[in-house]
Design a protein around this motif. Sequence first.
Motif, PDB file in Angstrom:
ATOM      1  N   ARG B 711       0.867  -1.320   0.094  1.00 54.42           N
ATOM      2  CA  ARG B 711       0.018  -0.124   0.016  1.00 54.42           C
ATOM      3  C   ARG B 711       0.871   1.188  -0.219  1.00 54.42           C
ATOM      4  O   ARG B 711       0.749   2.164  -0.547  1.00 54.42           O
ATOM      5  CB  ARG B 711      -0.838   0.111   1.296  1.00 54.42           C
ATOM      6  CG  ARG B 711      -2.151   0.824   1.225  1.00 54.42           C
ATOM      7  CD  ARG B 711      -2.799   0.614   2.353  1.00 54.42           C
ATOM      8  NE  ARG B 711      -2.180   1.331   3.484  1.00 54.42           N
ATOM      9  CZ  ARG B 711      -2.633   2.534   4.059  1.00 54.42           C
ATOM     10  NH1 ARG B 711      -3.528   3.347   3.384  1.00 54.42           N
ATOM     11  NH2 ARG B 711      -2.070   2.980   4.905  1.00 54.42           N
ATOM     12  N   GLU B 712       2.044   1.075   0.907  1.00 61.28           N
ATOM     13  CA  GLU B 712       2.930   2.296   0.956  1.00 61.28           C
ATOM     14  C   GLU B 712       3.499   2.481  -0.501  1.00 61.28           C
ATOM     15  O   GLU B 712       3.707   3.804  -1.117  1.00 61.28           O
ATOM     16  CB  GLU B 712       4.085   2.047   2.152  1.00 61.28           C
ATOM     17  CG  GLU B 712       4.982   3.123   2.017  1.00 61.28           C
ATOM     18  CD  GLU B 712       6.070   2.763   3.095  1.00 61.28           C
ATOM     19  OE1 GLU B 712       6.128   1.845   3.553  1.00 61.28           O
ATOM     20  OE2 GLU B 712       7.232   3.483   2.595  1.00 61.28           O
ATOM     21  N   ILE B 715       1.028   4.249  -2.368  1.00 58.56           N
ATOM     22  CA  ILE B 715       0.776   5.806  -2.252  1.00 58.56           C
ATOM     23  C   ILE B 715       2.017   6.594  -2.699  1.00 58.56           C
ATOM     24  O   ILE B 715       1.817   7.568  -3.329  1.00 58.56           O
ATOM     25  CB  ILE B 715       0.592   5.928  -0.689  1.00 58.56           C
ATOM     26  CG1 ILE B 715      -0.316   5.296  -0.273  1.00 58.56           C
ATOM     27  CG2 ILE B 715       0.696   7.310  -0.348  1.00 58.56           C
ATOM     28  CD1 ILE B 715      -0.473   5.157   1.325  1.00 58.56           C
ATOM     29  N   ARG B 716       3.187   5.808  -2.476  1.00 57.51           N
ATOM     30  CA  ARG B 716       4.340   6.718  -2.851  1.00 57.51           C
ATOM     31  C   ARG B 716       4.588   7.250  -4.473  1.00 57.51           C
ATOM     32  O   ARG B 716       4.761   8.051  -4.793  1.00 57.51           O
ATOM     33  CB  ARG B 716       5.766   5.979  -2.494  1.00 57.51           C
ATOM     34  CG  ARG B 716       5.985   5.956  -0.977  1.00 57.51           C
ATOM     35  CD  ARG B 716       7.034   5.199  -0.758  1.00 57.51           C
ATOM     36  NE  ARG B 716       7.264   5.324   0.673  1.00 57.51           N
ATOM     37  CZ  ARG B 716       8.216   6.332   1.315  1.00 57.51           C
ATOM     38  NH1 ARG B 716       8.872   7.279   0.463  1.00 57.51           N
ATOM     39  NH2 ARG B 716       8.308   6.389   2.504  1.00 57.51           N
ATOM     40  N   LYS B 717       3.952   5.901  -5.119  1.00 57.05           N
ATOM     41  CA  LYS B 717       3.879   6.050  -6.673  1.00 57.05           C
ATOM     42  C   LYS B 717       2.838   7.147  -7.186  1.00 57.05           C
ATOM     43  O   LYS B 717       3.181   7.840  -7.978  1.00 57.05           O
ATOM     44  CB  LYS B 717       3.416   4.601  -7.178  1.00 57.05           C
ATOM     45  CG  LYS B 717       4.813   3.780  -7.421  1.00 57.05           C
ATOM     46  CD  LYS B 717       4.584   2.577  -8.318  1.00 57.05           C
ATOM     47  CE  LYS B 717       4.819   3.267  -9.778  1.00 57.05           C
ATOM     48  NZ  LYS B 717       4.672   2.155 -10.930  1.00 57.05           N
ATOM     49  N   VAL B 718       1.532   7.174  -6.517  1.00 57.90           N
ATOM     50  CA  VAL B 718       0.787   8.256  -6.625  1.00 57.90           C
ATOM     51  C   VAL B 718       1.316   9.586  -6.415  1.00 57.90           C
ATOM     52  O   VAL B 718       0.968  10.398  -7.358  1.00 57.90           O
ATOM     53  CB  VAL B 718      -0.624   8.006  -5.751  1.00 57.90           C
ATOM     54  CG1 VAL B 718      -1.272   9.128  -5.957  1.00 57.90           C
ATOM     55  CG2 VAL B 718      -1.264   6.545  -6.108  1.00 57.90           C
ATOM     56  N   LEU B 719       2.162   9.685  -5.429  1.00 61.08           N
ATOM     57  CA  LEU B 719       2.746  10.918  -5.143  1.00 61.08           C
ATOM     58  C   LEU B 719       4.028  11.307  -5.991  1.00 61.08           C
ATOM     59  O   LEU B 719       4.707  12.174  -5.899  1.00 61.08           O
ATOM     60  CB  LEU B 719       3.197  11.028  -3.730  1.00 61.08           C
ATOM     61  CG  LEU B 719       2.016  10.729  -2.469  1.00 61.08           C
ATOM     62  CD1 LEU B 719       2.470  10.858  -1.369  1.00 61.08           C
ATOM     63  CD2 LEU B 719       0.980  11.875  -2.699  1.00 61.08           C
TER      64      LEU B 719
END
Lengths: 225, 805
Positions: B711-712, B715-719
Motif C-alpha cells: 500500500r505504501e 501511495i508513494r507512486k501516486v505521489l
Amino acid sequence: MIKITELEKVYRTEEVETIALNKLTMEVKDGEFVAVMGPSGCGKSTLLNILGLLDDPDNGSFMFNNIEVAHFNERKRADLRKHNIGFVFQSFNLIDELTVFENVELPLIYTGVKAAERKKRVEEVLDKVQIMHRRNHYPQQLSGGQQQRVAVARAVVNHPKLILADEPTGNLDSHNGNEVMELLTELNEQGTTIVMVTHSEHDARYSHRIIRMLDGQTVTENVLV
Amino acid sequence: MIQKNKNQVNHFIIQIIVQTMIKNYLKIAWRNLFRNKGFSITNILGLTIGITCTILIFLWVRDERTYDKFQKNYDNIYQLMANRDFKNNIMTDPNMVLPLASTLEKTYPQIKNAVVTTQDEWDVFSYQDKKIKKTGLTVGGNFFDVFSWKFIKGNAATALSDPFSVVLTESSAKAFFGDDDPINKVLKMNNTTSMKVTSVVADPPGNSSIQFEFIKPFNYSDPTVKNDMNEWLNSSWRVYLQVAPGTNMAELDKNITALKIQRSPDDKISTYFSFPMSRWRLYSDFKDGKNTGGMIEYVRLFTIIAIIILLIACVNFMNLSTARSEKRAKEVGVRKTLGSDKKQLTLQFFFESMMIAFIAFIFSVGIVFLLLPAFNSLVDKHLFLDIAQPYVWIGGLVIILFTGVVAGSYPALYLSSFNPIKVLKGTFLAGKQAVLPRRILVVAQFVISILLISATIIVYQQIQHVKKRDMGYNADNLIMLDSSPDIQKNYTAIKDELQKTGMVNSVVRTFSPITDIWWKSPAPHWDGEPADAKIIVTGFATDGDFTKTLGIKMLQGKDFSAMPSDSSAMMLNKAAVEVMGLKTPIGMQMRYGPKTYTVTGVTDNVVMESPFKPVQPMIIFYDPNNTNMVCLRLNNTAPLQKALKSIEAVFKTYNPSIPFEYKFADKEFEKKFITEELISKLTNIFAGLAIFICCIGLAGLASFTIEKRIREIGIRKVLGSSVQQILLLISTEFLKLVFIAFVIAMPLAWWAMNNWLEKYEYRIHISVWLFALVGFLVLLLTLVVVSLNTLRAATANPVKSLRTE
Ligand SMILES: Nc1ncnc2c1ncn2[C@@H]1O[C@H](COP(=O)(O)OP(=O)(O)OP(=O)(O)O)[C@@H](O)[C@H]1O
Ligand SMILES: [Mg+2]
C-alpha cells in the motif's frame, strides 16, 4: 483544463468484461469545483483514476491543459501527475511509518524540492489545515478528520492545478466532513480546480456543478451557483 | 469394577484425542505447506541445500575421523619416531635402523610385536607378457600379526613364511592373473628373482594410512640385508610397535631412547617417541619436535562450516516464518480465543518446521546420491551413503530434529505469544517486535557468508602466490624417470641417443626427483665451524649438466664438469652458505663422512620440498653412481607426443626390463598443493552455497516486506515516486543490514585468515582492497536480489494496490 471525449475503459477478467466507462464525454474548466455522483459501480473512481493519470483509457481522447495525454506512457504520466495533480482518498492513504510532517513532505521529495524549501512549504500548508501542532505525530495517533486534513495538506503541498478527491468525507462524521469540505472550498477559491466524487448530496452542494453518472456515462449535469 | 471400566474408557478417549490431535496438526501443517507455496519452496530449497552440504561434509569428516579404525589393534599400535635435534631445526623423523624392531621386541615384554617395514618401494613384476611396476612394502615376518588386512585367499600365518613369497592386493592380482587363481603362481621380480604368490588381500581401504599393492618379506639371508641388520646409525626403515594394553608409553619411550644411545653412542641428537595410530592421519604435523596438528584443523573447520550452513538455512525458516506470521496473526488470534492453548500452538509450529525439515532431508538424500560421484572425485575419496549402517539413520534423525527444532523454536515461541485480543482488534503490529531479531539473524547470516567468501579468496590468493614463487628451477618440459641398473650401465649411450633424437635438450642424473628431498643429514664440517654448529642439511647427488638441464642459476663458481676430478667437488646452495655463515665459500674444504670435498660452486635456492616453506640448506655431490632418477629437458619446439615416443624407444632399447614410465616435474609440483587445493575447492563451494542460501532467504524476506508495504508503495507512486526510488527504498532496508554484517565480518575475517596464514612461512599479506571488493560484491548482490523481487511491485499500477483494502 480537462476535456475528455468518448472515453472508454473496459476491465476484463477471466469470466466477465466490465465496461467501466462507456464513451464518456465531459469537460472541466480551470478553477471549477465539480462533484461527480452516481450509484456504486457506475465508474466514478475509474474516471477519477484516468483523470489523475493513474490509469490509461482504452479509447477516446483526454486533453489535459490542451495536451492529448490518452496515449502517454507510464513515465510521462507520472511526470505530469506529480507536478499538476493532488489526490485525496476516502481512506486517507497516509503512510503509517511516517510522521505527519514526513507524509506531507513526500510529494516535494519526489519533485526534487530542496530540504529547506520543503520545510517551509510543509509548515505553511500544515498551518493552513491547522494540524501544525501534530506535525511529529504518526497517522494512527490522529482522529479520522485530522488524518484527512493531513491528506489534503499532502495533496496541495505541491501547489497542484487540479485536486482529485474520491469520497473524501466517506470515512468521516458530519462535523469532520464539513471541515474537510470547507478546506476544499477554500482551496478552490484560491484557484485550484477540484473534481470530487461523492455520495453525499450535502457535500455536492459545495461544488459549482454536479455530474451524475450511470453505467459509465454521464446522464445529467446540474449547475449550482 | 465400574471404576476400572471408567479408567479404561478414559484411557481410550485420551488415546483418541491424542491421535486426532496429531492427525490434526499434520493435516494443518500439510495444508499450510501448499497454501504458502512460495514460502514452502523457499524454505525447502534452502534447507535442502543446507542439509545436502551437511551430509556431504559429515561423510567426509567421518571418513577422516575413521582413518585406520578398521585395524583390530588400533588402540595399541604406535609408530616409532625420533626427534633429531639440530641447531637450525628439530627434525621429526620416522626413519629407523633395521635391527631396532627385533631388538625392541626381545628386550621389552610390554611390546607384543615390533615390525619393521621399508618405505614405499617400487618393483617391476612380470608374468608371461605382462610387466607392471607396483608400489609396496618389504616387511618383517610379524606384519600381519600387527596389522589386520582382509585375506581373500591364503592366510596371515603362512603368507610370509618363505623369503621368496609375495602377498598381492586384489587389484594387483587381477592385473596379473585376471580371473585365474593367483595362489602359487610365480612372478618374476625386477627380472631376476622369482616370487611365489601366497595370499591375496583386499585392497587397503581408502581410509588406511598404510597403502600398498604388494607385501613381501625381508630376505634375511641376502647379503645387503645381513649387513643392514648390523647397522645402527644409517636409518631408512619404518618401525611399528604393538604394545600390551595399558603400557606406560612415556616410560617405554625413555627406555627406547636409552637403548638406542647405548647401541650407537655417536648419535647424541635423537629422542625417540611412540606416535599412536589414532593420530597418524589427523595429527601428522610436527614443528620443532612438537606434534602441532594437521588435517584435524580442517576436519574441525568443516564440521563447523557444515553446522553453520545448516543454521543459515534454519535462519531462513525462522525469518520467513515470523514474517509470514504477520499474515497469520489473525489465524493465531482466532485459535487462541477458541481455546487452543500456548502449548498446542507451539506444537503446531514445530510440526510445520519438522515437516519441512523432513521433506528437505528426503530431497537432500536423493541429491547426495546424485552428487557423491562428483564430490568423491573432488575430494579424492570413495565416500558412500551406506543405508544399511545405523549411523546413517541416526545421523539423519539428528539432522531432522536439529533443523526442525532450531528452525521452529523461535517462530513457535514468537507466534504463540501473540495477544489474541490485540490481534483480533487489528491493533496488533506484528511487524514491530519481530523486526529486530529478524534483522540480527540476517546480519549473522551475512557475516558468515562474507567470512566464507573472504576466506575463499584469501586461500586462492595464497595458493596462487606460492605457485608464482620463483622455484629456482624450470619445471616446464621437464620429465623425470626412475633409474635402474640397466640405465646406469648404459647411461652414456642413452644420453647420446636421446640427444640424437633432437627432442631432448639435455639430460642429468639425480639422487631424488627435483620435487622431493630424500636425503637429510648433519652438515659437513669445515675449518672455523662454530663449536655448537649442529646444522641439518639436505643432500643431493648428481652428474654433469645439472644446472643446465634443470635450469638452476649458479651464483658463484661453476657447475660440475663431469670430470673424474669432480668426485671430490661439492656445491652448496645459497641457504647452506647462509646458515653455515661462509663468507667466501668457493675453495673451502668440507669434511663429510670419511672424505673431504672442495666447494666449487654455489647454486641458487631450489624449492624441492614444501613451496610454503623457506628452502633448506643443501649440499650437492658429484656422484653419478648414487643417483636414482634421470631428468630430461625436452626441446620445447618438439611436439610432446612425438618426443615421448622417441624417448620411449631409447629406453626400451637400453632398459628393456622396466616399463617406460615418466613424470612431469610441473605435475609433481602441483601435487604439493593437494591439501590447499582441496580446502580451496571446498571453501569455494560452501561459500557459494552459503551466500546462495542467504540470497533466497533475502528474496523471501524482500517479498514479505513488499507484501507488507504494498500500500505504501502504491501511495508513494501516486505521489510521484519513480520505479528506481521504490527499488532503492526497499533495498536500503536490506543494504543497511548487509553493510553492518560487512563491518562485523571484516575484522573477523582478517583475524581468522591471518591465523590460517601463520601456518605458512611463505605467504601473502591480506590486502584491505580485498575486503572492499567483497563488501562491494555482496552489497551489489543484495541490491540485485532485492530489486528483482521488488520490481513487480514497483512497476505495478498503484491503483490496484490502493483498491485492495
Ligand atoms: N481493476 C478492476 N478489474 C475489474 N473490474 C473493475 C476494476 N476496477 C473497477 N472495476 C469495475 O468497474 C466498474 C466501475 O468501478 P468503479 O470503482 O469505477 O465504481 P465506482 O463508481 O467508484 O463505485 P463506488 O461508488 O462503489 O466506489 C465496477 O463494476 C467495478 O466492478
Ligand atoms: Mg469508487
